[in-house]
Design an enzyme around this catalytic site. Sequence first.
Site, PDB file in Angstrom:
ATOM      1  N   GLY A 167       2.328  -3.307  -1.093  1.00 11.50           N
ATOM      2  CA  GLY A 167       1.595  -2.891  -2.285  1.00 11.50           C
ATOM      3  C   GLY A 167       0.576  -3.937  -2.702  1.00 11.50           C
ATOM      4  O   GLY A 167      -0.533  -3.609  -3.128  1.00 11.50           O
ATOM      5  N   THR A 168       0.963  -5.198  -2.590  1.00 11.14           N
ATOM      6  CA  THR A 168       0.048  -6.290  -2.957  1.00 11.14           C
ATOM      7  C   THR A 168      -1.231  -6.206  -2.135  1.00 11.14           C
ATOM      8  O   THR A 168      -2.339  -6.366  -2.656  1.00 11.14           O
ATOM      9  CB  THR A 168       0.742  -7.655  -2.720  1.00 11.14           C
ATOM     10  OG1 THR A 168       1.910  -7.710  -3.545  1.00 11.14           O
ATOM     11  CG2 THR A 168      -0.170  -8.818  -3.047  1.00 11.14           C
ATOM     12  N   ASN A 226       4.956  -2.026 -14.801  1.00 11.54           N
ATOM     13  CA  ASN A 226       6.215  -2.383 -14.140  1.00 11.54           C
ATOM     14  C   ASN A 226       7.205  -3.111 -15.041  1.00 11.54           C
ATOM     15  O   ASN A 226       8.383  -3.153 -14.749  1.00 11.54           O
ATOM     16  CB  ASN A 226       5.957  -3.224 -12.880  1.00 11.54           C
ATOM     17  CG  ASN A 226       5.096  -4.432 -13.159  1.00 11.54           C
ATOM     18  OD1 ASN A 226       4.008  -4.321 -13.715  1.00 11.54           O
ATOM     19  ND2 ASN A 226       5.568  -5.601 -12.781  1.00 11.54           N
ATOM     20  N   GLN A 241       4.646   1.667  -9.402  1.00 14.94           N
ATOM     21  CA  GLN A 241       5.886   2.054 -10.103  1.00 14.94           C
ATOM     22  C   GLN A 241       5.939   3.548 -10.372  1.00 14.94           C
ATOM     23  O   GLN A 241       6.996   4.077 -10.702  1.00 14.94           O
ATOM     24  CB  GLN A 241       6.012   1.288 -11.433  1.00 14.94           C
ATOM     25  CG  GLN A 241       6.323  -0.184 -11.274  1.00 14.94           C
ATOM     26  CD  GLN A 241       7.707  -0.462 -10.687  1.00 14.94           C
ATOM     27  OE1 GLN A 241       8.600   0.396 -10.706  1.00 14.94           O
ATOM     28  NE2 GLN A 241       7.900  -1.651 -10.153  1.00 14.94           N
ATOM     29  N   ALA A 265       6.308   1.136  -0.475  1.00 18.86           N
ATOM     30  CA  ALA A 265       7.493   1.900  -0.050  1.00 18.86           C
ATOM     31  C   ALA A 265       8.793   1.403  -0.666  1.00 18.86           C
ATOM     32  O   ALA A 265       9.689   2.196  -0.951  1.00 18.86           O
ATOM     33  CB  ALA A 265       7.608   1.850   1.479  1.00 18.86           C
ATOM     34  N   HIS A 266       8.899   0.077  -0.908  1.00 16.54           N
ATOM     35  CA  HIS A 266      10.231  -0.434  -1.256  1.00 16.54           C
ATOM     36  C   HIS A 266      10.655  -0.157  -2.689  1.00 16.54           C
ATOM     37  O   HIS A 266      11.770  -0.479  -3.084  1.00 16.54           O
ATOM     38  CB  HIS A 266      10.361  -1.926  -0.901  1.00 16.54           C
ATOM     39  CG  HIS A 266       9.648  -2.882  -1.815  1.00 16.54           C
ATOM     40  ND1 HIS A 266      10.307  -3.589  -2.791  1.00 16.54           N
ATOM     41  CD2 HIS A 266       8.358  -3.262  -1.887  1.00 16.54           C
ATOM     42  CE1 HIS A 266       9.436  -4.377  -3.420  1.00 16.54           C
ATOM     43  NE2 HIS A 266       8.252  -4.193  -2.894  1.00 16.54           N
ATOM     44  N   THR A 272      -2.349  -3.524  14.053  1.00 20.54           N
ATOM     45  CA  THR A 272      -1.550  -2.421  14.598  1.00 20.54           C
ATOM     46  C   THR A 272      -0.636  -1.862  13.514  1.00 20.54           C
ATOM     47  O   THR A 272       0.055  -2.618  12.833  1.00 20.54           O
ATOM     48  CB  THR A 272      -0.714  -2.921  15.807  1.00 20.54           C
ATOM     49  OG1 THR A 272      -1.623  -3.464  16.762  1.00 20.54           O
ATOM     50  CG2 THR A 272       0.091  -1.797  16.428  1.00 20.54           C
ATOM     51  N   CYS A 279       9.423 -17.929 -13.908  1.00 23.76           N
ATOM     52  CA  CYS A 279       9.526 -19.382 -13.828  1.00 23.76           C
ATOM     53  C   CYS A 279       8.426 -19.885 -12.912  1.00 23.76           C
ATOM     54  O   CYS A 279       8.433 -19.615 -11.719  1.00 23.76           O
ATOM     55  CB  CYS A 279      10.886 -19.753 -13.248  1.00 23.76           C
ATOM     56  SG  CYS A 279      11.194 -21.503 -13.297  1.00 23.76           S
TER      57      CYS A 279
END
Length: 400
Positions: free
Chosen positions: A77-78, A159, A187, A208-209, A245, A333
């Site tokens: 996504g990044t 998010n 999200q 996807a995650h 690829t 942090c």
Amino acid sequence: MTDETIRTVYLDYAATTPVDDAVVEAMLPFLGTRFGNPNSLYAMGRDSYRALEEARDTFASAIGAAAPGEVVFTGCGTEADNAAVLGIATAAKARNKGAHIIVSAFEHHAVLEPAKRLGKQGFEVSIVRPREDGIVYPEDLAALVRDDTVLVSVMHGNNELGTVQPLKELAEVAHRAGAYVHTDAIQTLGKIEWDAADLGVDAASFSAHKIYGPKGVGALYLKRGTPFEPLLIGGGQESKKRSGTQNVAGIVGLTKALQLMIAERETESPRLRALRDRVIEGILAMPNSLLNGGRDVPRLPHIANLVLKGVEGESMLLQLDNKGIAVSTGSACSSGSLEPSHVLLAIGCPPEVAHGSLRVTVGRFTTEDDVDYLLETLPPIVERLRAMSPVYAKMFGSGA
Ligand SMILES: Cc1ncc(COP(=O)(O)O)c(C=O)c1O
């Protein structure tokens, strides 16, 4: 030895999700026997290519793209966010369209950092602030757009807060000024209906995650005709928009995961919403707590973000972790210092209050029992932390 076993309760589904068994099953052949490079011309390559293009067709129609070619698969996504912000702004500027961009103050860092980089490369960057309710208002965007604005990037579902932005109206404002519109929909995908044509955006990022697919695969929706300078250059894969690829197994997994999300949404959304509201009501019943973002604004079904005043979020997180509960805090942090969340600061939350934030996000395997375990476990932790907290004593006098 003790026979007390600690329960594990995962309540951080906005951070990541386990891969669905059916997704693993769909992916496995492409990690094994069907391993051909989709860009190779022989039969094994053509087999992978067919799987890749089938996934593209399915993904494109699931997000309301006008054609499969509007979907570019990425490594996460990044990457989709980076590619959209840098790629559209740079290409539009090269067409002499101007060098002004607008991003919202509560974007993910995957959008904020490329915007910052553009700022160093001669672009002017304006920031549109969400209001206290966690919404970016079209009139606030309208006050910032100019003739030379080339790109507006406002995330769809936030998010940290879960608030859903009026994307269609925001896109109309940007388009009236001739700017292109990108949205981070990472999200939102699969959680609420997502239709590119209806929303009217030019680009959108997905991952996807967050939807029970594998980590390390994402997608960028890029409407036909949108100027775009690729981030990754090389072999010219993905119609020269993203060299490298393709991760065929990951892409097949992403698409399968999205299909499953859409298939279960009608029953799963109200279930998640009820669990989320149980979290919200339960925490608001504790003294000196508040919900971040407006109660009655459009919200994603799975995210609750609350503040327990006078409590350090990290301490709360670690003590919950000791009891087997995984949640997140709005604070990050960084370089040894505890910074309050930029999202909470963006909606006007004072830093000392933002430090006490807790993000609870529910998902496919969350039960009422899990939520009740959190609600039983949290109050004594908060009481203990408040009893030790000089901040709480200053805010409310001593005692919880
Ligand atoms: C809104 C948003 N944007 C971007 C990302 C980054 O996605 P990825 O982890 O796939 O790079 C995330 C996930 O943390 C997110 O929640």
